[in-house]
Design a protein around this motif. Structure first.
Motif, PDB file in Angstrom:
ATOM      1  N   ARG A 134     -80.263  30.710  -4.522  1.00 10.73           N
ATOM      2  CA  ARG A 134     -80.594  29.720  -3.490  1.00 10.73           C
ATOM      3  C   ARG A 134     -79.609  29.706  -2.332  1.00 10.73           C
ATOM      4  O   ARG A 134     -79.659  28.820  -1.486  1.00 10.73           O
ATOM      5  CB  ARG A 134     -80.648  28.330  -4.119  1.00 10.73           C
ATOM      6  N   SER A 136     -77.849  30.273   1.154  1.00 15.96           N
ATOM      7  CA  SER A 136     -78.287  30.495   2.521  1.00 15.96           C
ATOM      8  C   SER A 136     -77.710  31.821   3.010  1.00 15.96           C
ATOM      9  O   SER A 136     -76.607  32.205   2.640  1.00 15.96           O
ATOM     10  CB  SER A 136     -77.788  29.356   3.415  1.00 15.96           C
ATOM     11  N   SER A 137     -78.450  32.501   3.868  1.00 12.08           N
ATOM     12  CA  SER A 137     -77.929  33.746   4.434  1.00 12.08           C
ATOM     13  C   SER A 137     -77.191  33.490   5.751  1.00 12.08           C
ATOM     14  O   SER A 137     -76.595  34.400   6.306  1.00 12.08           O
ATOM     15  CB  SER A 137     -79.067  34.738   4.655  1.00 12.08           C
ATOM     16  N   SER A 170     -79.915  27.316   0.602  1.00  8.99           N
ATOM     17  CA  SER A 170     -81.064  27.498   1.484  1.00  8.99           C
ATOM     18  C   SER A 170     -82.128  26.497   1.088  1.00  8.99           C
ATOM     19  O   SER A 170     -82.266  26.142  -0.091  1.00  8.99           O
ATOM     20  CB  SER A 170     -81.594  28.919   1.331  1.00  8.99           C
TER      21      SER A 170
END
Length: 172
Positions: A134, A136-137, A170
């Motif tokens: 989960r 975030s990029s 994310s």
């Protein structure tokens, strides 16, 4: 050429490479430093910087070392030793061990890790076991310095000692 001059030249060349990299780092709580004074083994000091940011230096007593570069501290010590103690002191200050950096948030093994030179955010994440599913990029940031400055970062951003890297989750 006198031996003293040759030794000074050698020490200058040897430490200049290390110090060039270290000049971007300031001494902080948790760092381990070594202070040497040429030809004065009794003035050698190895110390871990505690919360006070002070060390007890031979002859001079307690000195504040936190938030100074090794070069700044060496210059300050040379000036203090010139004041009635020595004729031409040559002081070298090296950071032997840096304070750790920290990774928290959406990584597999959050926590503190030993700092090494040229470390990037991507490498720090790998050291912390990689990203969770989960993660975030793009929601990554660093808390840096005593003033706790928050900086948005990318994978190739360089890490400094004491940085706190946070990886957000994310939404999808």
């Amino acid at each position: 050429m006198p031996l003293r001059v040759l030794v000074i030249i050698f020490l200058s060349l040897y430490t200049s490479q290390i110090q060039a990299v270290e000049e971007q780092f300031v001494i902080g709580v948790g760092d381990r430093i070594m202070v040497t004074v040429y030809n004065e083994p009794d003035l050698t000091l190895r110390a871990r910087i505690d919360k006070s940011g002070m060390v007890n230096f031979p002859l001079l007593g307690p000195l504040s070392v936190s938030n100074k570069t090794p070069k700044q501290l060496a210059n300050e010590l040379e000036q203090k030793l010139l004041d009635g103690y020595m004729v031409t002191p040559l002081v070298s200050v090296l950071i032997e061990e840096y304070r750790p950096f920290y990774v928290n948030g959406e990584v597999r093994s959050p926590g503190g890790y030993p700092f090494s030179l040229e470390l990037t955010v991507d490498q720090a994440i790998a050291i912390a076991g990689g990203l969770k599913d989960r993660a975030s990029s793009s929601g990554w940031y660093i808390i840096r310095g005593e003033d706790k400055t928050r900086l948005e970062v990318q994978k190739d951003t360089k890490i400094l000692p004491g940085d706190i890297i946070t990886i957000k989750a994310s939404l999808f």
